[in-house]
Design an enzyme around this catalytic site. Structure first.
Site, PDB file in Angstrom:
ATOM      1  CG  ASN A   7      -1.880   1.151   1.257  1.00 50.00           C
ATOM      2  OD1 ASN A   7      -1.815   2.054   0.424  1.00 50.00           O
ATOM      3  ND2 ASN A   7      -2.788   1.145   2.215  1.00 50.00           N
ATOM      4  NE  ARG A  93      -6.514   1.362   0.117  1.00 49.12           N
ATOM      5  CZ  ARG A  93      -6.447   2.655   0.375  1.00 49.12           C
ATOM      6  NH1 ARG A  93      -5.268   3.275   0.412  1.00 49.12           N
ATOM      7  NH2 ARG A  93      -7.540   3.353   0.592  1.00 49.12           N
ATOM      8  CG  HIS A 182     -13.878   2.915   2.803  1.00 45.40           C
ATOM      9  ND1 HIS A 182     -14.661   3.800   3.529  1.00 45.40           N
ATOM     10  CD2 HIS A 182     -12.592   3.277   3.050  1.00 45.40           C
ATOM     11  CE1 HIS A 182     -13.879   4.652   4.170  1.00 45.40           C
ATOM     12  NE2 HIS A 182     -12.613   4.358   3.898  1.00 45.40           N
ATOM     13  NE  ARG A 243     -11.415  12.033   4.161  1.00 43.15           N
ATOM     14  CZ  ARG A 243     -11.286  10.735   3.908  1.00 43.15           C
ATOM     15  NH1 ARG A 243     -12.342  10.008   3.569  1.00 43.15           N
ATOM     16  NH2 ARG A 243     -10.106  10.156   3.999  1.00 43.15           N
ATOM     17  CD  GLU A 386      -9.587  -1.537   3.691  1.00 47.35           C
ATOM     18  OE1 GLU A 386      -9.839  -0.945   2.619  1.00 47.35           O
ATOM     19  OE2 GLU A 386      -9.266  -0.961   4.747  1.00 47.35           O
TER      20      GLU A 386
END
Length: 401
Positions: A7, A93, A182, A243, A386
């Site tokens: 990643n 990823r 996601h 956010r 993940e």
């Protein structure tokens, strides 16, 4: 046979190494502060005798190539990767795959250029993701690289879900639409939920809630994403750590005029100064709970708004799906915050959604049901993984299962 998962961020590379026979992570770690005067390489691995070990080194890491070289050297020194021939695949990823990529994809030159073409859609993430891919292809030409896209699972959304009510040319020419993110996590916990329910994934209707510093909700019908809360960017939808989530777009015009802000300042305001941080000055939900318990009204308001937004999406997706087999909580908050789960499900009993308070408050970890015995809809907590999902999908993409 092993699969390495990378990643790659702008100044860091996280990694995990999986043994395919057991799908156990036998090593993990990160290279951080790439390009700074002093970088850091950290490892956690399990040796052949089953003993866990850790190591940390500080030294300059000038670029991603040097970082990946040090990752592999450390894995070999730790005895968990004797030779590169043990690697069946390297899974990468990649944040944004646009409309082109609907599944994990074996990387070739055309795929590299397609990922590069997506950079305007994810300028902060895709360049770094691409760095990792290009370095891995150069250093290990005999090991196939597979790109696993955060957006891929959501490419089954119908146009009624992904199109915005704006002039069509913005979609056709400039690719303005909802993509969702996601996706790897939502797919993974959805498949695990199906296993817990004892049903094939393609016969399950689920509402999955990935709740953490970044947060999103997804409606899954018959194993396929039909709607998700994040939009063209990860800014839309639920309240997040920094956010804002859903927002009247006219607020941008008003705020820019009132404060004299340019586009960069607006971006910083909504992505890094809003959400929980904007509501109460803190973006760690654990600290917010502590403040609320001490009587901090702003902290209490932040929790209430967060839970209300989640509940609002549960209701909307219930209406969209018509039948819901389970609601699935995952992510740092989803897996560990009983209070947020309680508030998110409160008042939904008429929809057949009833929480078992004792099970919800239990200190148990792992996959578990927290719904009441009479609840028509199962409520599940499923820890996400993940990296494991990326490893499995990478192996499948190269024909390994």
């Amino acid at each position: 046979m092993k699969v390495l998962v990378l990643n790659s961020g702008s100044s860091s590379i996280k990694f995990q190494l999986f043994a395919v026979a057991t799908w156990r992570a036998i090593a993990a770690g990160a290279v951080s502060r790439i390009g700074e005067d002093e970088g850091e390489v950290s490892y956690r691995w399990t040796d052949p005798q089953g003993h866990s070990r850790t190591d940390e080194t500080r030294l300059p890491i000038p670029n991603h190539r040097d970082g990946i070289e040090r990752i592999v050297a450390g894995l070999q020194a730790g005895g968990v990767l004797a030779d590169l021939s043990e690697l069946a695949a390297i899974g990468h990823r990649v944040v944004h795959g646009g409309e082109r990529f609907q599944r994990p994809t074996l990387v070739d030159d055309a795929v590299v250029e397609a990922i590069r073409d997506m950079i305007p859609l994810a300028p902060l993430h895709n360049p770094a993701n691409l760095d990792g891919i290009e370095v891995a292809r150069t250093l290990f030409p005999g090991v196939p690289s597979v790109a696993v896209f955060d957006t891929a699972f959501h490419q089954t959304m119908p146009s009624t879900a992904y199109r915005y009510a704006i002039p069509e040319y913005l979609y056709l020419k400039h690719r303005v639409r909802r993509y969702g993110f996601h996706g790897t996590s939502h797919q993974y916990v959805g498949e695990r939920a199906a296993a817990v329910l004892g049903k094939p994934f393609d016969r399950c209707n689920l509402i999955t809630l990935h709740l953490g510093n970044g947060a999103s909700a997804t409606a899954i019908r018959a194993g396929r994403s039909i709607d998700t809360s994040m939009g063209m960017t990860p800014l839309e939808g639920l309240v997040m750590g920094t956010r804002c989530g859903d927002l009247d777009p006219a607020i941008l015009f008003y705020t820019a005029e009132q404060l004299g802000l340019d586009n960069q300042a607006l971006d910083d305001l909504l992505n890094r100064q809003s959400g929980l941080l904007g509501l109460c000055g803190v973006n760690d939900m654990r600290e917010i709970h502590r403040l609320a318990a001490e009587g901090d009204d702003r902290a209490e308001l932040a929790i209430a708004i967060t839970a209300r937004r989640i509940r609002k999406y549960i209701g909307a997706y219930y209406a969209e799906l018509g039948r819901v087999d389970a609601i699935v909580f995952t992510g740092g908050i989803g897996e560990n915050d009983a209070e947020v789960r309680h508030r998110a499900c409160a008042g939904l009993e008429n929809l057949g959604i009833a929480l078992d308070d004792s099970a919800n408050l239990s200190a148990d970890r792992g996959e578990r049901a927290i719904s009441a015995a009479h609840s028509q809809v199962k409520i599940l907590v499923i820890p996400t993984n993940e990296e494991l999902a990326i490893a499995r999908q990478a192996l499948a993409a190269v024909g390994g299962g």
